[in-house]
Design a protein around this motif. Sequence first.
Motif, PDB file in Angstrom:
ATOM      1  N   TRP A 386       0.741  -1.015  -0.046  1.00  0.00           N
ATOM      2  CA  TRP A 386      -0.276   0.487   0.084  1.00  0.00           C
ATOM      3  C   TRP A 386       0.927   0.994  -0.177  1.00  0.00           C
ATOM      4  O   TRP A 386      -0.129   2.144  -0.638  1.00  0.00           O
ATOM      5  N   TYR A 387       1.875   1.433   1.133  1.00  0.00           N
ATOM      6  CA  TYR A 387       2.346   2.082   0.740  1.00  0.00           C
ATOM      7  C   TYR A 387       3.496   1.970  -0.527  1.00  0.00           C
ATOM      8  O   TYR A 387       3.548   3.434  -1.271  1.00  0.00           O
ATOM      9  N   GLN A 388       3.854   0.926  -1.189  1.00  0.00           N
ATOM     10  CA  GLN A 388       4.507   1.661  -2.795  1.00  0.00           C
ATOM     11  C   GLN A 388       3.170   1.560  -3.448  1.00  0.00           C
ATOM     12  O   GLN A 388       3.961   2.632  -4.669  1.00  0.00           O
ATOM     13  N   GLN A 389       1.980   1.567  -3.774  1.00  0.00           N
ATOM     14  CA  GLN A 389       1.399   1.767  -4.489  1.00  0.00           C
ATOM     15  C   GLN A 389       0.722   3.656  -4.542  1.00  0.00           C
ATOM     16  O   GLN A 389       0.996   4.171  -5.136  1.00  0.00           O
ATOM     17  N   TYR A 390       1.031   4.054  -3.827  1.00  0.00           N
ATOM     18  CA  TYR A 390       0.832   5.540  -2.958  1.00  0.00           C
ATOM     19  C   TYR A 390       2.050   6.119  -3.368  1.00  0.00           C
ATOM     20  O   TYR A 390       2.123   7.393  -4.271  1.00  0.00           O
ATOM     21  N   LEU A 391       3.686   5.097  -3.468  1.00  0.00           N
ATOM     22  CA  LEU A 391       4.604   5.843  -3.790  1.00  0.00           C
ATOM     23  C   LEU A 391       4.456   6.414  -5.167  1.00  0.00           C
ATOM     24  O   LEU A 391       5.288   6.687  -6.083  1.00  0.00           O
ATOM     25  N   HIS A 392       3.598   5.512  -5.892  1.00  0.00           N
ATOM     26  CA  HIS A 392       4.515   5.233  -7.404  1.00  0.00           C
ATOM     27  C   HIS A 392       2.859   5.814  -7.794  1.00  0.00           C
ATOM     28  O   HIS A 392       3.100   5.370  -9.304  1.00  0.00           O
ATOM     29  N   SER A 393       2.109   6.269  -7.394  1.00  0.00           N
ATOM     30  CA  SER A 393       0.477   6.781  -8.380  1.00  0.00           C
ATOM     31  C   SER A 393       0.796   8.006  -8.189  1.00  0.00           C
ATOM     32  O   SER A 393       1.248   9.416  -7.642  1.00  0.00           O
ATOM     33  N   PRO A 394       0.835   8.742  -9.397  1.00  0.00           N
ATOM     34  CA  PRO A 394       1.189  10.421  -9.820  1.00  0.00           C
ATOM     35  C   PRO A 394      -0.649  10.541  -9.169  1.00  0.00           C
ATOM     36  O   PRO A 394       0.184  12.263  -9.137  1.00  0.00           O
ATOM     37  N   GLN A 395      -1.778  10.561  -9.273  1.00  0.00           N
ATOM     38  CA  GLN A 395      -2.627  11.162  -8.969  1.00  0.00           C
ATOM     39  C   GLN A 395      -2.577  11.338  -6.956  1.00  0.00           C
ATOM     40  O   GLN A 395      -2.572  12.283  -7.466  1.00  0.00           O
ATOM     41  N   TRP A 396      -1.936  10.511  -6.550  1.00  0.00           N
ATOM     42  CA  TRP A 396      -1.961  10.861  -4.852  1.00  0.00           C
ATOM     43  C   TRP A 396      -1.006  11.537  -4.383  1.00  0.00           C
ATOM     44  O   TRP A 396      -0.130  12.453  -3.554  1.00  0.00           O
ATOM     45  N   LEU A 397       0.457  11.134  -5.313  1.00  0.00           N
ATOM     46  CA  LEU A 397       1.737  12.252  -5.670  1.00  0.00           C
ATOM     47  C   LEU A 397       1.597  13.555  -5.622  1.00  0.00           C
ATOM     48  O   LEU A 397       1.838  14.797  -5.385  1.00  0.00           O
ATOM     49  N   GLY A 398       0.736  13.618  -7.024  1.00  0.00           N
ATOM     50  CA  GLY A 398       0.346  15.425  -6.648  1.00  0.00           C
ATOM     51  C   GLY A 398      -0.525  16.074  -6.526  1.00  0.00           C
ATOM     52  O   GLY A 398      -0.118  17.076  -5.873  1.00  0.00           O
ATOM     53  N   GLN A 557      -8.384  14.065  -2.644  1.00  0.00           N
ATOM     54  CA  GLN A 557      -7.810  12.778  -2.518  1.00  0.00           C
ATOM     55  C   GLN A 557      -8.796  11.457  -1.723  1.00  0.00           C
ATOM     56  O   GLN A 557      -9.140  10.244  -1.398  1.00  0.00           O
ATOM     57  N   MET A 558      -8.353  11.849  -0.278  1.00  0.00           N
ATOM     58  CA  MET A 558      -8.441  10.826   0.369  1.00  0.00           C
ATOM     59  C   MET A 558     -10.180  10.593   0.564  1.00  0.00           C
ATOM     60  O   MET A 558     -10.642   9.862   0.552  1.00  0.00           O
ATOM     61  N   TRP A 559     -11.024  11.598   0.284  1.00  0.00           N
ATOM     62  CA  TRP A 559     -12.300  12.134   0.443  1.00  0.00           C
ATOM     63  C   TRP A 559     -12.883  10.772  -0.458  1.00  0.00           C
ATOM     64  O   TRP A 559     -14.158  10.170  -0.778  1.00  0.00           O
ATOM     65  N   ASP A 560     -12.350  11.498  -1.610  1.00  0.00           N
ATOM     66  CA  ASP A 560     -13.343  10.770  -3.133  1.00  0.00           C
ATOM     67  C   ASP A 560     -12.630   9.256  -2.900  1.00  0.00           C
ATOM     68  O   ASP A 560     -13.539   8.440  -3.855  1.00  0.00           O
ATOM     69  N   SER A 561     -11.869   9.190  -2.638  1.00  0.00           N
ATOM     70  CA  SER A 561     -11.240   7.330  -2.423  1.00  0.00           C
ATOM     71  C   SER A 561     -12.109   6.470  -1.630  1.00  0.00           C
ATOM     72  O   SER A 561     -12.439   5.718  -1.595  1.00  0.00           O
TER      73      SER A 561
END
Length: 599
Positions: A386-398, A557-561
Motif C-alpha cells: 500500500w505504501y508502494q502503491q502510494y509512492l508510485h501513484s502520480p495522482q496521490w503524489l500530485g 483525494q482521501m475523501w474521493d477515495s
Amino acid sequence: MNQVAYVQDTSQQVAKRPFRPKPWMLVLPATLFLLALMVYPVLDLLGLSFTRNGSLSLYHYQRMLDREIYWRVLGITLQFAAWTTVLALVFSYPLAYLTATSKASTRTRLMFWLLLPFWTSFLVRTFAWIALLGRNGLFNQWLQALGLTDAPAELLYNYSAVMIGMLHAMMPLCVITLLSVLDNIDGNLSRAAMTLGAKPGSTFWRIYFPLSLPGVAAGGLLVFISSLGFFITPALLGSPKTIMLPQLIIQQVQELLNWPFAGALAVLLFVAVMVVFLLYDRLFGLSTLAGGEARRRSGKAGPLTRLGNMLLAGLGRLSDALILCAAPLAGRSAHRRRRPIGRAVLWLFSLLMLVFLVAPAFVMIPISFTQGSVLDWPPQGFSWQWYQQYLHSPQWLGATWRSIKVAILTAAFSMLIGTMAAFGLQRGLRKGNALILAFLLSPLIVPRIIISVALFYLFSRISLTGTTVGLVLGHTILATPYVVVSVMAVLKNYDQRYDQAAWSLGANRFRALWHVTLPLLRGGLIAAFLFAFVTSFDELTLSLFISGGMQSTLPKQMWDSAVLQVNPLLAAVSTLLLLLVALILWISGKLGKRDQAKR
C-alpha cells in the motif's frame, strides 16, 4: 547659545525618527482580508436565498416551511451538536484540570498527547473508527471472543457510531479551550481555602470550578458551533437517518447546483449559530473569548444563582464524603489519604480519556501493512504494497505535493497578516481590543461549510475555483486565527525591555525588530507557522468546493477515495499524516523549550 544648539539637535533627532506604525495599522490588513473574503461572500450567499429568478422572493423559505424533512434534519443536527457538547465537556474537564495542575515536565508530556489528536486529520480519525467498528473490526472481534455475540454486530452506520466519532473529533478542541482558562486560575486560592479548613471536594466545587466557568462556556460554544457545521463523521459513519444540515447544503450545491436554496439552508444554520452566540454573549460576554473575565452582574443574586450555589455546595459535600469513604480502602487515615486518592482517580480517568483520543489513530498503523484489501482486524500478513502503491501513484503524489505547496504559501501569508495583527493587539491597541480579537477569531465561530460554499460562489464568478491562489486565500481565512492566538501567547511573555535597550543604543524600530525581537520570538513564530501549515494541509471542507479536478489536495483525494471504498491505502496515507503531525509537534516542543531557555 547652548539652548539654541540643544533645540536644533532635538529637532533634527525628531525629524530623523523612523516611522512608527499605529496599532490599528497593524490590525487593518487582517481585518480587511476577512471583510473581503469572509464577510462579503457570506452575506452575498445569505442574500441570494431571498431571490428567485432575479427578483426578491421568500420562495425558498416557504419551501423549507412546507417540507417536514428539513426541520427533521435541523433537529437531528441540533441533537448531535447538543449531545456532543455535553459529553465533550464532561469528559474533557478532568483531563484539562489534570494538565493545568501538573508539574511542568508532566504537563509537557500531556500536552503532546493532547495536541496529537487535535492536529490529526478528521479523516484519519474517522477512518480509524471505520476499522474499529466494522463487521471485521477490532470491537467485533472482542465481542465474539468474549462470547457476547455469535455474529458480527452492526456497530457502524447508525446513531451511536456518529456520536462516538463526533465526540472523538471534538474533545481535543474542548480540552485545549478549557486549558486556556484553567492555566490562568491562581492555585493559591484553593490552597488558602484548605488552609482555612475547607475540604478538597468543597474547595474544588465552591472556588476552583466557578472560576473555570468562562472556559467551560467557551469550550461548549466552540464545540457546539463546530458540531453544527461538521459533516465528515456523519457522512462516513452515519446513515440516511443521521443526515445533518451541512450534508444537505453540500447536496444542493454539488449535485443540484441550487445556490439560492443552499443559501436558505445556510441561513437556517447561521441563525442557529447566531442564537447560540448571542446567548453566550448575554450570559458571559465576548471578552471571555479573548481570554478576559466573565461578565459580572450587579445586584442581588437571582434564584438561578442561588440554585447554582446550592448545587455546587451539594457536589462539594458529596465529593468529600466519597473521598472519606474511599480512604479506609487504601489502609490509611482519611486525612492523610484524601488528596492522593482523588488525584489517583483523576489520573485513571484522564488516562482512559487519552487512550480514547489517541489509540484509534494508531490502529491505522498495523492495518497499513496488511496484505488484505479491506480495513479489518487483525491485519492479514505483512506487506509494503500500500505504501508502494502510494509512492508510485502520480495522482496521490500530485495531491500530496499540491497540499504541501498550498500549506507553505498559506502559512507564510497567514503569518504575515496574523503576526502584524497580534503585535497590534498586544502592543498598544486598547479600544475595542476584545471586539477586534473576536472578529479575527470569527472563522473559528462561523461554520466552515458556510464559508466554503460562500467562497465557492464568489470564486466561481472571478475564475479562482480550481486554482492555487484560490486555495491559498481560502485556507488563509482558517489559518489566520491560529496564528493570531499563537503569536499573542508568545508576546504576552516577552519582555519589552529588550527592545527598549536596543532603542537606547541607537537602533531604530525596524533594526530592533529584526535583530532583537524576532530572534527572541523565533521559536514561537516557527511554531505558529507549523500550526498554520497543519491547518491548511488538513483542510477538507474548503478544498472540497474550491479545488478542481486537476487541483485536488491530499484530504480531498482521501475523501474521493473513501467515497468509493475505504481500503488499506487510506490507512497507509493516514499513517504518514500521523507521523507528520507527531514530527511537527516534537519540533514545536523543542522550539518552545529553547525560547524559555533564552528568557
